[in-house]
Design an enzyme around this catalytic site. Structure first.
Site, short mmCIF file in Angstrom:
data_model
loop_
_atom_site.label_atom_id
_atom_site.label_comp_id
_atom_site.label_asym_id
_atom_site.label_seq_id
_atom_site.Cartn_x
_atom_site.Cartn_y
_atom_site.Cartn_z
CD GLU A 155 44.15 28.09 -7.54
OE1 GLU A 155 45.40 27.05 -7.89
OE2 GLU A 155 43.51 28.73 -8.40
CD GLU A 262 41.01 34.17 -7.05
OE1 GLU A 262 42.37 34.01 -7.61
OE2 GLU A 262 42.23 33.98 -5.71
#
Ligand code: GLA
Length: 357
Positions: A155, A262
């Site tokens: 991220e 995910e």
């Protein structure tokens, strides 16, 4: 209690009725996908016990939900705690499963000692990098040959259109080259590990282009980055299929491998932050819509199996999902392929069907 045997329109369309399902042994998801890609699940020290039989039957890879994050493994400057991460890696080895390492460099769940002295003053660039190197050497060294892929950086790209990189302590205190340095260190420590950049909202066109530019720039400088992780925290209607396809195409054009890292499919719209929802079960209509969404996703994933090497779900069954607390604390969600009672949902059956289509 969830009426899991309820006949859905979808299962009728597909010619599988309740009697068929009850008569048919439940196939292993990872076995039906073995010629396509790995099927993974996020696990923790509790779910490897409570969900052991689903895990060992259906999944060929695991990711630690939290146990390999910086603050969990390395809670104080001079102290590591490998107990729970070791339990997960041992579990995977006992059952012939692969392990994805998650994650080395992130702005969340990273202790403040990395960036500041105990008196609160900021560490220098060189001090932060020395701590990172020591951390990565210890962690990747311990699991060398046992963890086949690492989310080296998680991220780092901005959600906002007016900047490329997220404003984090890593960026502020080290500078933009924290990205290349992290991948270079990782490659030096474990030259056989596959090194991933991982992010969310990865299909959003603006962010997709920022991720693309960042990875392209690293690759052009010879930085060892082998893959992009698409987190895949999706919802019933969002993002649209074509947006996911465009992201896969764009990232694949860089010549790197892709993994969905995910995956879950929330039953709520993104902007639905209502605290009033009293629903306690996932009804047949919701199960059916979710099955259609999973079918759409896995047909896309299958079409890209040459570049997509793994699909990891962020959990195992609906009784243990982070979405019960996000974005609305305490609101039940049902994002996975197995019910709260660990029974395959309609979504499970369409995903199985997709493998053999
Ligand atoms: C991000 C992280 C994961 C996890 C989820 C939410 O996607 O990469 O490790 O924390 O958020 O649970």
């Amino acid at each position: 209690m969830l009426d899991v045997h309820r006949l859905t329109k979808l299962s009728v369309q597909k010619g599988m009725n309740r009697m068929d399902r009850e008569a048919k042994p439940v196939p292993s998801l990872c076995q039906v996908y073995q010629d396509h890609f790995l099927i993974g699940a996020a696990v923790n020290a509790r779910t490897i016990l409570t969900h052991e039989s689903l895990l060992t039957q259906h999944f060929s890879s695991i990711t630690a939900e939290n146990e390999m994050k910086f603050e969990e493994l390395h809670p104080a400057l001079d102290r590591y705690d490998f107990q729970r991460a070791d339990a997960l890696v041992n579990f995977a080895e006992q059952h012939g499963m692969k392990v994805r390492g998650h994650t080395l460099v992130w702005h969340n769940q990273t202790p403040s000692f990395v960036f500041s002295h105990s008196d609160g003053t900021a560490r220098t660039r060189e001090q932060v990098l020395a701590i990172l190197r020591e951390h990565m050497t210890t962690v990747m060294g311990r699991y060398k040959g046992r963890v086949y892929a690492w989310d080296v950086v998680n991220e780092a790209v901005s959600d906002a259109d007016d900047r490329e990189l997220r404003d984090t302590p890593w960026l502020r205190q080290v500078g933009e080259d924290y990205l290349s340095l992290a991948f270079e260190m990782a490659h030096e420590i474990d030259p056989n590990a596959q090194l991933f950049y991982n992010d969310y909202n990865e299909t959003h066109p603006g962010k997709r282009e920022r991720i693309y530019r960042m990875v392209k720039s690293l690759l052009s400088r010879g930085v060892p980055i082998h893959g992009i992780g698409l987190q895949g925290h999706y919802r019933l209607g969002q993002p649209p299929r074509d947006e996911i396809r465009d992201a896969i195409e764009r990232y694949a054009s860089l010549g790197v491998k892709l993994q969905v890292t995910e995956l879950d499919v929330s039953t709520y719209a993104w902007n639905d932050q209502s605290r009033e929802v009293q629903v306690q079960v996932q009804d047949a209509r919701s199960q059916e819509r979710q099955a259609q969404r999973y079918e759409e996703l896995f047909s896309l994933f299958r079409a890209y199996k040459d570049v997509l090497t793994g699909v990891t779900l962020w959990g195992i069954a609906d009784d243990a999902t982070w979405l019960d607390n996000f974005p609305v604390r305490g609101r039940k969600d049902w994002p996975l392929l197995f019910t709260e009672d660990h029974v395959p949902k309609p979504a499970f059956w369409v995903v199985v069907d997709e493998a053999t289509r």
